[in-house]
Design a protein around this motif. Structure first.
Motif, PDB file in Angstrom:
ATOM      1  N   ALA A 358      37.895  31.529  37.928  1.00 20.08           N
ATOM      2  CA  ALA A 358      37.398  32.844  38.315  1.00 20.08           C
ATOM      3  C   ALA A 358      37.112  33.699  37.086  1.00 20.08           C
ATOM      4  N   LEU A 359      37.924  33.514  36.035  1.00 21.48           N
ATOM      5  CA  LEU A 359      37.705  34.240  34.783  1.00 21.48           C
ATOM      6  C   LEU A 359      36.391  33.826  34.141  1.00 21.48           C
ATOM      7  N   ASP A 360      36.063  32.538  34.225  1.00 25.37           N
ATOM      8  CA  ASP A 360      34.831  32.037  33.623  1.00 25.37           C
ATOM      9  C   ASP A 360      33.609  32.632  34.308  1.00 25.37           C
ATOM     10  N   ASN A 361      33.672  32.728  35.633  1.00 25.28           N
ATOM     11  CA  ASN A 361      32.539  33.289  36.374  1.00 25.28           C
ATOM     12  C   ASN A 361      32.287  34.743  35.995  1.00 25.28           C
ATOM     13  N   VAL A 362      33.365  35.508  35.862  1.00 23.69           N
ATOM     14  CA  VAL A 362      33.206  36.913  35.491  1.00 23.69           C
ATOM     15  C   VAL A 362      32.777  37.041  34.033  1.00 23.69           C
ATOM     16  N   GLU A 363      33.253  36.135  33.191  1.00 25.99           N
ATOM     17  CA  GLU A 363      32.870  36.141  31.777  1.00 25.99           C
ATOM     18  C   GLU A 363      31.368  35.958  31.624  1.00 25.99           C
ATOM     19  N   ILE A 364      30.801  35.058  32.433  1.00 28.94           N
ATOM     20  CA  ILE A 364      29.367  34.771  32.355  1.00 28.94           C
ATOM     21  C   ILE A 364      28.556  35.835  33.082  1.00 28.94           C
ATOM     22  N   ASP A 365      29.049  36.279  34.227  1.00 33.13           N
ATOM     23  CA  ASP A 365      28.358  37.313  34.994  1.00 33.13           C
ATOM     24  C   ASP A 365      29.255  38.537  35.073  1.00 33.13           C
ATOM     25  N   LYS A 366      29.085  39.447  34.139  1.00 35.16           N
ATOM     26  CA  LYS A 366      29.987  40.600  34.030  1.00 35.16           C
ATOM     27  C   LYS A 366      29.798  41.609  35.157  1.00 35.16           C
ATOM     28  N   THR A 367      28.749  41.446  35.974  1.00 34.01           N
ATOM     29  CA  THR A 367      28.573  42.316  37.140  1.00 34.01           C
ATOM     30  C   THR A 367      29.371  41.801  38.328  1.00 34.01           C
ATOM     31  N   ASN A 368      29.977  40.621  38.173  1.00 31.95           N
ATOM     32  CA  ASN A 368      30.769  40.010  39.229  1.00 31.95           C
ATOM     33  C   ASN A 368      32.029  40.845  39.476  1.00 31.95           C
ATOM     34  N   ASN A 369      32.207  41.310  40.701  1.00 31.38           N
ATOM     35  CA  ASN A 369      33.387  42.139  41.013  1.00 31.38           C
ATOM     36  C   ASN A 369      34.305  41.446  42.006  1.00 31.38           C
ATOM     37  N   SER A 370      34.324  40.115  41.969  1.00 30.65           N
ATOM     38  CA  SER A 370      35.091  39.348  42.952  1.00 30.65           C
ATOM     39  C   SER A 370      36.474  38.953  42.452  1.00 30.65           C
ATOM     40  N   LEU A 371      36.957  39.601  41.389  1.00 28.40           N
ATOM     41  CA  LEU A 371      38.192  39.165  40.745  1.00 28.40           C
ATOM     42  C   LEU A 371      39.210  40.286  40.601  1.00 28.40           C
ATOM     43  N   LEU A 372      40.476  39.957  40.894  1.00 26.18           N
ATOM     44  CA  LEU A 372      41.599  40.812  40.519  1.00 26.18           C
ATOM     45  C   LEU A 372      42.214  40.202  39.271  1.00 26.18           C
ATOM     46  N   PHE A 373      42.177  40.936  38.157  1.00 25.05           N
ATOM     47  CA  PHE A 373      42.754  40.461  36.906  1.00 25.05           C
ATOM     48  C   PHE A 373      43.646  41.580  36.393  1.00 25.05           C
ATOM     49  N   THR A 374      44.945  41.444  36.593  1.00 30.09           N
ATOM     50  CA  THR A 374      45.831  42.563  36.310  1.00 30.09           C
ATOM     51  C   THR A 374      47.258  42.096  36.074  1.00 30.09           C
ATOM     52  N   ASN A 375      48.002  42.887  35.327  1.00 27.84           N
ATOM     53  CA  ASN A 375      49.449  42.647  35.193  1.00 27.84           C
ATOM     54  C   ASN A 375      50.230  43.728  35.931  1.00 27.84           C
ATOM     55  N   THR A 376      49.551  44.504  36.767  1.00 25.00           N
ATOM     56  CA  THR A 376      50.196  45.530  37.581  1.00 25.00           C
ATOM     57  C   THR A 376      49.693  45.384  39.009  1.00 25.00           C
ATOM     58  N   TYR A 377      50.167  44.375  39.692  1.00 26.84           N
ATOM     59  CA  TYR A 377      49.663  44.089  41.035  1.00 26.84           C
ATOM     60  C   TYR A 377      50.125  45.133  42.033  1.00 26.84           C
TER      61      TYR A 377
END
Length: 379
Positions: A358-377
């Motif tokens: 999922a990180l790779d997809n957002v890395e390539i397409d930075k408009t992708n908003n389909s990811l929760l990436f956080t250390n404060t859930y």
């Protein structure tokens, strides 16, 4: 006549060559993220869910990997190399004609979609504006230092963890592990809860939870005794192999039970120096090469912060040259029970089988908003 024949043959060869290039369904370029150099000795595969991978061919002249066709069910490109982190891209609606992947040192991965939150001007706000970490007081020395620091070289550096997944649940351990569907799935998938360590001759499970107030991961006695809303269960494969970056059957099956399943990545270093990060120069002979599958998650409570181009310079700045080996003093917070460096990677499509990919997809397409990436859930 001979010259004419040679000329016609040359044009025909160029035409055929061009036609052959046009038949490539997808070209994949790999480069070293630090040096920009082409990587020509990786294994690049075309993959799908629970079907055998197809290995690419390599064009030496064009310096790219390629596939001439993409069969039905294949929607993922993956690259594997012993010196770099695994990386890929998935698109269920169809892969692009060309793709570039930037590969990192496995213990020093950077994500270009992250927004930089640290500058000389805002570094000492005690972390109130940011949910990534509580800023260390030592940064005041950077703010007041006569040494200029370039914002453009600031990097968050991670070690990805493909060996563990986290399940976030409101159920306590007894209800979670005794749920018939969960128990059956865990058995069928051949996974087990991660052990912390061996105590008094027997293995003891580490307890994890989400702090109700801050959303940070907490462990040990605090997680066990307090009534936190969410518990976190860390699982690994019984055979100690990796979970797939994309198309992971274990993640897919668990999410079909409506469980919140996350992969993990550990923030190792915040690099804030004048020169681009060079792992060999910075770590030298002290570089940690231990495989992450042996890491104890609870040791990653805090994040080391570097201000200089080498580890030696950085330690001298921290400890004034008095005790450069006292790394336990390099803390970002006094909240010992909280693990600020553990980041959850959760696709918002909870039925997805995507793991770290999922990180790779957002890395390539930075408009992708389909990811929760956080250390404060927080949910």
């Amino acid at each position: 006549m001979k010259q004419l024949f040679t000329l016609v043959f040359s044009f025909l060869s160029l035409f055929i060559s061009a036609q052959q290039e046009e038949t490539h369904q997808i070209k994949i370029f790999l480069e070293d993220a630090e040096t920009g150099k082409n990587i020509d000795d990786a294994k690049v595969t075309l993959e799908g869910f629970e079907i055998p991978p197809i290995i690419s061919q390599y064009d030496k002249k064009g310096k790219y990997y390629y596939f001439d066709e993409i069969p039905n069910g294949y929607n993922t490109i993956m690259s594997y190399h012993k010196k770099y982190n695994e990386k890929g891209y998935q698109n269920l609606e169809g892969l692009p004609g060309e793709l570039k992947l930037r590969l990192y040192d496995p213990l020093n991965v950077s994500y270009g979609f992250e927004k930089i939150v640290l500058t000389k001007e805002n570094c000492c706000n005690e972390g109130k504006k940011y949910n990534y970490q509580l800023q260390p007081q030592t940064l005041k020395r950077v703010k007041n230092s006569s040494t200029k620091k370039s914002k453009s070289t600031f990097r968050y550096l991670y070690a990805e963890d493909p060996y563990h997944i986290a399940i976030i649940s409101k159920l306590d351990r007894d209800h979670f592990l005794n749920d018939d569907k969960i128990k059956e799935s865990i058995k069928k998938l051949s996974i087990e809860e991660m052990y912390e360590s061996e105590r008094f001759g027997e293995y003891v499970y580490e307890s994890y939870a989400i702090d109700n107030k801050t959303g940070h991961l907490v462990d040990g006695f605090d997680a066990l005794t307090r009534q936190h809303t969410y518990k976190v269960y860390i699982f690994q494969k019984k055979d100690s192999t990796k979970f797939k970056r994309f198309n992971c059957p274990e993640i897919k099956k668990l999410r079909e039970l409506n469980l919140i399943v996350s992969t993990l990545t550990i923030k190792k270093l915040e690099y804030y120096a004048n020169k681009p990060f060079n792992s060999e120069k910075f770590y030298g002979s002290n570089k940690n090469s231990e495989d992450i599958k042996h890491y104890d998650l609870s040791t990653f409570r805090n994040i080391d912060v570097s201000y200089f181009d080498t580890q030696k310079e950085d330690l001298k700045h921290y400890f004034f040259g008095i005790n450069p080996n006292a790394t336990n003093d390099r803390l970002t917070s006094l909240d010992d029970d909280k693990i600020f460096s553990a980041f959850f990677v959760i696709p918002k499509d909870f039925q997805s089988s995507i793991g770290l990919g999922a990180l790779d997809n957002v890395e390539i397409d930075k408009t992708n908003n389909s990811l929760l990436f956080t250390n404060t859930y927080k949910n």
